[in-house]
Design a protein around this motif. Structure first.
Motif, short mmCIF file in Angstrom:
data_model
loop_
_atom_site.label_atom_id
_atom_site.label_comp_id
_atom_site.label_asym_id
_atom_site.label_seq_id
_atom_site.Cartn_x
_atom_site.Cartn_y
_atom_site.Cartn_z
N VAL A 12 -22.92 -16.42 -43.96
CA VAL A 12 -22.30 -16.59 -42.40
C VAL A 12 -23.11 -15.18 -42.44
O VAL A 12 -23.04 -14.03 -41.47
N PRO A 13 -22.24 -13.85 -43.45
CA PRO A 13 -22.82 -12.51 -43.00
C PRO A 13 -23.84 -12.18 -42.85
O PRO A 13 -24.76 -11.21 -41.97
N LEU A 14 -25.06 -13.30 -43.19
CA LEU A 14 -26.92 -12.44 -43.15
C LEU A 14 -27.30 -13.44 -41.64
O LEU A 14 -27.37 -12.82 -41.37
N PHE A 15 -25.80 -14.45 -41.91
CA PHE A 15 -26.36 -14.85 -39.77
C PHE A 15 -25.75 -14.09 -38.72
O PHE A 15 -26.73 -13.92 -38.14
N TYR A 16 -25.03 -13.01 -39.65
CA TYR A 16 -24.30 -12.38 -38.60
C TYR A 16 -25.22 -11.03 -37.85
O TYR A 16 -25.39 -10.21 -37.04
N LEU A 17 -25.67 -10.47 -39.51
CA LEU A 17 -26.03 -9.17 -40.14
C LEU A 17 -27.84 -9.42 -38.14
O LEU A 17 -27.80 -8.94 -37.85
N GLU A 18 -28.59 -10.84 -38.74
CA GLU A 18 -29.35 -10.89 -37.81
C GLU A 18 -29.67 -11.18 -36.90
O GLU A 18 -30.08 -9.68 -35.27
N LEU A 19 -28.26 -11.05 -36.10
CA LEU A 19 -27.64 -11.01 -34.61
C LEU A 19 -27.79 -10.33 -33.99
O LEU A 19 -28.13 -9.83 -32.98
N ALA A 20 -26.93 -9.42 -34.41
CA ALA A 20 -26.51 -7.77 -34.54
C ALA A 20 -27.19 -6.97 -34.27
O ALA A 20 -28.30 -6.27 -33.46
N ASN A 31 -29.52 -11.53 -25.37
CA ASN A 31 -28.49 -12.06 -24.95
C ASN A 31 -28.03 -10.44 -24.10
O ASN A 31 -28.97 -9.98 -23.94
N GLN A 32 -26.96 -10.68 -23.44
CA GLN A 32 -26.08 -9.56 -22.58
C GLN A 32 -25.58 -8.36 -23.65
O GLN A 32 -25.34 -8.95 -24.97
N TYR A 33 -25.84 -7.67 -23.93
CA TYR A 33 -25.61 -5.96 -25.05
C TYR A 33 -23.82 -6.84 -25.31
O TYR A 33 -23.91 -6.38 -26.21
N HIS A 34 -23.47 -6.89 -24.71
CA HIS A 34 -22.36 -6.74 -25.29
C HIS A 34 -22.11 -8.37 -25.55
O HIS A 34 -20.34 -8.82 -25.07
N ASN A 35 -22.56 -9.45 -25.62
CA ASN A 35 -21.98 -10.67 -25.56
C ASN A 35 -21.19 -11.01 -27.15
O ASN A 35 -21.60 -10.10 -28.42
N ASN A 36 -20.39 -11.42 -27.76
CA ASN A 36 -19.98 -11.83 -28.79
C ASN A 36 -19.87 -13.01 -29.81
O ASN A 36 -19.98 -13.65 -30.32
N PHE A 37 -20.98 -12.26 -30.42
CA PHE A 37 -21.83 -12.54 -31.47
C PHE A 37 -22.05 -12.50 -32.40
O PHE A 37 -22.12 -14.50 -33.10
N GLU A 38 -20.50 -11.75 -33.03
CA GLU A 38 -19.76 -12.43 -34.30
C GLU A 38 -19.63 -13.75 -33.95
O GLU A 38 -19.48 -14.52 -35.44
N ARG A 39 -18.48 -14.13 -33.07
CA ARG A 39 -17.73 -15.07 -33.17
C ARG A 39 -18.55 -16.10 -32.82
O ARG A 39 -18.57 -17.41 -33.36
N GLN A 40 -19.94 -16.00 -31.98
CA GLN A 40 -21.03 -16.74 -32.14
C GLN A 40 -21.71 -17.21 -33.38
O GLN A 40 -22.18 -18.68 -34.09
N ALA A 41 -21.40 -16.67 -34.72
CA ALA A 41 -22.13 -16.61 -35.71
C ALA A 41 -21.42 -17.42 -36.89
O ALA A 41 -21.68 -18.01 -37.22
#
Length: 619
Positions: free
Chosen positions: A57-65, A267-277
């Motif tokens: 999850v942390p690495l997935f989060y990082l790449e999406l961010a 993605n839109q700039y303010h998309n909630n990628f944290e929850r999606q990750a």
């Protein structure tokens, strides 16, 4: 890099489905059940879930961010952080290119099996008759009908990698079809992909649910499911269990290829990628467990059938040896009668000791099959007898073996291989996007249409990948799968997390995330990025390096038609040289690009210095 407005996903749901379609792939159906079986069922789930939390999850989060913040593909995103890091994105593109070259051959096999499922009798259900019509073909008789169909009919495999043979026409046509479908799925970029993923991401779950319902009705299915969820806690003390859990999490999420960065850049700039990750990571792992239940139900069915056949052979042997009445021994009392006869007629029973089989359901579940075969395909490696079954063998041999014994076998075959096709195609969407998105970011390609750029990439991969449709193509497939990505991906992701944590800076990264989400990441994410995840990646990389060195000369499994099984064979010198090229070609992009940028800047600085000197003299 281009600064034009980018296409966007029509909704956050499309992005989630695209990530699910990409991450949930063949490894969820093949690799995870194998690891569960190898490491004692439920005992593997504990380290698997721990590694999901600490690494996945942390690495997935990082790449999406990174992708969402930079709104660029892998090359542009890392170049934006530092021009010296552009090679990190280039390494991802090269690795994705290698994957695209051979991944679609699996989809070609799926098409092959799917088309052959529309017959009154499945062609792998029985051995074909020899030319003299006196019996089965010898190769098939020594192997099995399902092995014969895979090796001879599907691959028409050569005896070694040194004997390439010609192109298998049927496979080449299926390979072409796979690339045509891939192109149609991505023809207009995310506008096409965003619609396709509604089907590719959801249909496999429909088939898995149908298979689960059917699988649980098979005789002995519960034996397999119980085996899966009965943990062998001693496996937790085995370092290999934790290494395999970390490896499975790492590769199943598709980290390092640049696909996640590319997807997030739309993605839109303010998309909630944290929850999606978090959601996508949990869906991916949940799918592995769900698919394993289906797989272990089939394991249980096959193991129970093998076990009961063994008991029946023992029953007949006892009946004939002791002249007993037909109904005196049934399957439920075989062991009781063995003990009784051994006590009553010890001398006569001793003569049978070499003929009696050791019928053990636990052994059947742990080995899963009784045929002698040894097919290696790297992470997709099929081992029979002494080890469990995984990889291509599980998908195209073991499952076809199970399917042929089901009522309405053609229906189950169509559903299964169409599901494999959707899983493979869904992953290909991410693989191709990881190449086309960074290319489109370059200003000189930004005005090329999506149709033309995507078409060029697909045609190039098709032409370069035709070698996998030759008779020796499966051996090259093995080589690419073994050495084309494993080392490079670990290094790429390790450089990614070190770059973000210590070059770009955690505090700066925090502010970027706050700018996008409205809040900063909590202490958990920072500890993972700054320490735990890099240490795990370093440990995995060292494990693979040591394993590779200790392994000696690289080997592959060559099919021996005379014996009807695979034999371990060393790669020839040209094969070993090509393996070396695969290992260094992608990773070398990182230092070479940094060196190129350094030289360019040094030349530029010297020119400026010379220009200032000239201006001073002129003044």
């Amino acid at each position: 890099m281009a600064s034009d407005d980018r296409d966007n996903w029509e909704s956050p749901l499309q992005f989630v489905l695209a990530c699910v379609s990409y991450a949930v792939g063949l490894g969820n159906v093949w690799r995870f059940p194998y690891l569960c079986q190898m490491h004692g069922g439920g005992g593997f789930l504990i380290p698997y879930l721990v590694m999901l939390l600490l690494e996945g999850v942390p690495l997935f989060y990082l790449e999406l961010a990174i992708g969402q913040k930079m709104r660029l593909g892998s090359i542009g995103a890392w170049t934006a952080i530092s021009p010296y890091l552009g090679g990190l994105g280039l390494a991802s593109v090269v690795t994705s290119m290698y994957l695209c070259l051979y991944y679609n051959i699996i989809n070609a096999w799926s098409f092959w099996y799917l088309f052959h499922s529309f017959q009154s009798v499945l062609p792998w259900a029985a051995c074909p008759v020899n030319s003299n019509r006196t019996g089965p073909i010898e190769e098939c008789e020594k192997a099995t009908s399902t092995q014969y169909f895979f090796y001879r009919e599907t691959l028409n495999i050569s005896p070694s990698i040194e004997k390439s043979g010609g192109i298998h026409t049927g496979q080449a046509l299926c390979f072409l079809l796979a690339w045509v479908i891939t192109y149609l799925f991505i023809i207009r970029g995310v506008k096409s992909t965003g619609k396709v993923v509604y089907f590719t991401a959801t249909f496999p779950y429909v088939v898995l649910l149908i298979y689960l319902i059917r699988g649980m009705t098979l005789h002995g299915a519960l034996n397999g499911v119980k085996y899966m969820f009965t943990p062998k806690m001693e496996e937790l003390a085995n370092p290999t269990t934790w290494i395999n859990a970390a490896t499975q999490i790492f590769f199943s999420l598709g980290l390092g290829f640049g696909s996640l960065i590319a997807f997030a850049s739309y993605n839109q700039y303010h998309n909630n990628f944290e929850r999606q990750a978090i959601i996508v990571s949990l869906i991916n792992s949940g799918t592995s467990i769900f698919a394993s239940i289906v797989t272990f139900a089939v394991y249980g069915f096959k193991a129970t059938i093998n076990y009961e056949n063994c008991l029946d052979r023992t029953r007949i042997l006892l009946l004939n040896s002791f002249n007993l009445a037909e109904d005196s021994i049934i399957l439920n009392n075989v062991f009781e009668m063995i003990e009784k006869l051994n006590t009553t007629f010890p001398e006569q029973f001793a003569e049978l000791s070499n003929k009696l089989e050791d019928c053990n359901l636990e052994n059947e579940l742990s080995t899963s099959q009784t045929h002698h075969l040894n097919l290696g395909i790297s992470i997709l490696r099929l081992l029979w007898i002494t080890q469990a079954v995984e990889g291509t063998g599980l998908a195209f041999i073991v499952y076809s073996e199970a399917i042929k014994n089901m009522p309405l076998s053609q229906l189950w075959s169509v559903l299964y291989f169409f599901m494999l096709l959707m899983l493979g195609m869904g992953s290909m969407l991410g693989n191709i996007t990881a190449i086309t998105t960074p290319l489109r970011d370059f200003r000189f390609l930004s005005h090329v249409s999506n149709e033309a750029l995507n078409g060029f990439v697909c045609v190039l991969c098709l032409l370069l990948g035709l070698g996998f449709t030759t008779r020796s193509g499966n051996y090259w497939f093995t080589m690419f799968n073994d050495y084309g990505a494993t080392f490079s991906l670990l290094l790429i992701v390790l450089f990614e997390v070190i770059t973000v944590s210590y070059i770009y800076g955690i505090k700066r990264f925090e502010k970027d995330i706050e700018d996008m989400l409205g809040h900063r990441p909590n202490w958990f994410w920072k500890i993972m990025w700054g320490g735990i995840s890099p240490l795990l990646l370093i440990g995995l990389f060292l494990f693979y390096v040591i394993n590779y060195i200790q392994g000696g000369t690289p080997t592959y499994q060559a099919w021996n038609k005379d014996l009807g099984k695979s034999e371990q064979t060393e790669y020839p010198l040209f094969g070993q040289a090509f393996i070396g090229l695969l290992l260094v070609s992608s990773v070398s992009c990182i230092p070479l690009t940094a060196l190129y940028i350094f030289c360019q800047r040094r030349k530029h600085a010297q020119r400026q210095k010379q220009q200032r000197t000239v201006n001073t003299v002129a003044a």
